[in-house]
Design a protein around this motif. Sequence first.
Motif, PDB file in Angstrom:
ATOM      1  N   UNK A 106     -24.219   5.326 -16.931  1.00  0.00           N
ATOM      2  CA  UNK A 106     -23.422   4.108 -17.082  1.00  0.00           C
ATOM      3  C   UNK A 106     -23.925   3.304 -18.289  1.00  0.00           C
ATOM      4  N   UNK A 160     -23.724   0.166 -19.022  1.00  0.00           N
ATOM      5  CA  UNK A 160     -24.405  -1.102 -18.696  1.00  0.00           C
ATOM      6  C   UNK A 160     -25.828  -0.848 -18.195  1.00  0.00           C
ATOM      7  N   UNK A 161     -25.976   0.191 -17.383  1.00  0.00           N
ATOM      8  CA  UNK A 161     -27.317   0.544 -16.870  1.00  0.00           C
ATOM      9  C   UNK A 161     -28.211   0.999 -18.027  1.00  0.00           C
ATOM     10  N   UNK A 217     -29.423  -1.984 -19.856  1.00  0.00           N
ATOM     11  CA  UNK A 217     -30.484  -2.643 -19.073  1.00  0.00           C
ATOM     12  C   UNK A 217     -31.812  -1.877 -19.199  1.00  0.00           C
ATOM     13  N   UNK A 247     -33.392  -2.657 -22.369  1.00  0.00           N
ATOM     14  CA  UNK A 247     -33.999  -3.991 -22.311  1.00  0.00           C
ATOM     15  C   UNK A 247     -35.360  -3.939 -21.611  1.00  0.00           C
ATOM     16  N   UNK A 282     -33.781  -7.174 -28.364  1.00  0.00           N
ATOM     17  CA  UNK A 282     -33.304  -7.574 -27.023  1.00  0.00           C
ATOM     18  C   UNK A 282     -32.037  -8.429 -27.157  1.00  0.00           C
ATOM     19  N   UNK A 283     -32.071  -9.364 -28.093  1.00  0.00           N
ATOM     20  CA  UNK A 283     -30.896 -10.227 -28.310  1.00  0.00           C
ATOM     21  C   UNK A 283     -29.685  -9.383 -28.709  1.00  0.00           C
ATOM     22  N   UNK A 322     -28.219  -7.681 -25.663  1.00  0.00           N
ATOM     23  CA  UNK A 322     -27.473  -8.610 -24.802  1.00  0.00           C
ATOM     24  C   UNK A 322     -26.129  -8.965 -25.452  1.00  0.00           C
ATOM     25  N   UNK A 323     -26.171  -9.271 -26.749  1.00  0.00           N
ATOM     26  CA  UNK A 323     -24.932  -9.638 -27.449  1.00  0.00           C
ATOM     27  C   UNK A 323     -23.956  -8.459 -27.516  1.00  0.00           C
ATOM     28  N   UNK A 356     -23.909  -6.579 -23.230  1.00  0.00           N
ATOM     29  CA  UNK A 356     -23.491  -7.410 -22.097  1.00  0.00           C
ATOM     30  C   UNK A 356     -22.383  -8.406 -22.485  1.00  0.00           C
ATOM     31  N   UNK A 357     -22.469  -8.927 -23.708  1.00  0.00           N
ATOM     32  CA  UNK A 357     -21.435  -9.878 -24.151  1.00  0.00           C
ATOM     33  C   UNK A 357     -20.332  -9.168 -24.949  1.00  0.00           C
ATOM     34  N   UNK A 358     -20.428  -7.865 -25.044  1.00  0.00           N
ATOM     35  CA  UNK A 358     -19.373  -6.995 -25.606  1.00  0.00           C
ATOM     36  C   UNK A 358     -19.065  -7.223 -27.086  1.00  0.00           C
ATOM     37  N   UNK A 359     -20.001  -7.753 -27.843  1.00  0.00           N
ATOM     38  CA  UNK A 359     -19.705  -7.952 -29.264  1.00  0.00           C
ATOM     39  C   UNK A 359     -19.665  -6.631 -30.029  1.00  0.00           C
ATOM     40  N   UNK A 408     -16.215  -5.973 -30.837  1.00  0.00           N
ATOM     41  CA  UNK A 408     -15.513  -6.983 -31.644  1.00  0.00           C
ATOM     42  C   UNK A 408     -15.927  -6.803 -33.102  1.00  0.00           C
ATOM     43  N   UNK A 425     -18.290  -9.186 -35.484  1.00  0.00           N
ATOM     44  CA  UNK A 425     -18.883 -10.328 -34.781  1.00  0.00           C
ATOM     45  C   UNK A 425     -20.344 -10.121 -34.402  1.00  0.00           C
TER      46      UNK A 425
END
Lengths: 79, 178
Positions: free
Chosen positions: A2, A4-5, A8, A11, A40-41, A44-45, A48-51, A54, A57
């Motif tokens: 996955x 998302x996993x 993580x 991270x 790490x940032x 996350x961006x 997790x924040x799906x950039x 995009x 972005x």
Amino acid sequence: MDVLVRNWLWLLALILATVVVAGVGGMAATALLLVLAWLKARLILGGFLHLDRAPGWLPAFTVPLAIWLAVLWGLYAAG
Amino acid sequence: MRVEDLPGELILWVLIASEILVFAAGVTAMMAVRLTDPEGFSAAQAMLDGRMAALNTVVLVTSGLCAALAERAAARGQAGKARVALLLAAIGGVVFLIVKGIEYAHDMRQGLGMESHPFFTFYYLLTGFHAAHVIAGVVLLGLVAVKARPQPVQAGAAFWHMVDLVWVLILPPIYLMG
């Protein structure tokens, strides 16, 4: 795996690396700690924040963050 | 690069960018003040327990995973699954606050208050302001879990990831750059 996993787990790996490098000390290790924070940032961006979906972005956030972290290192090195 | 490519509502991204800028300003000010007394800042920072901060980072990114899973479940119309994931994310936030509370109590027992050293003024202000965001995030996750509709869950998860993002960025200057 996955997506998302996997994000993580990356991270967690970076947190572990941070703990290891934090025990070293010195200018180079401090720079590496900031690089790890930036990675790490970015995870996350992007993850997790799906950039990462995009166009344009993700660097719009990560490049200024890299410059800011470099400024922090400069202030640290000057002290 | 188009505004419409941004995931979720534009106002959320304005909030995320604003919050990053506020914390960045605070951390930059701390590092600038550090120039006046680098040894004192290092000595003060060495009194913090970095293990607590590392534990809290694990807690927060794991909570972030739960928020991301909730967002995906809500988008797929799996409201029950989204609620469980949101609850787990919120529990992560509560655990973060408990660990932070234990850390503050430990600091206070050592006599480390806001007035002890300029470093601690920044430490309490930055981590306290962040903890306030964690509290707001826990409440928000609880609110969006009630109906678990895709758009509100996405907004709640985005706020939560912002809290996570700020933490990983303020961690090195506050705890590790001694």
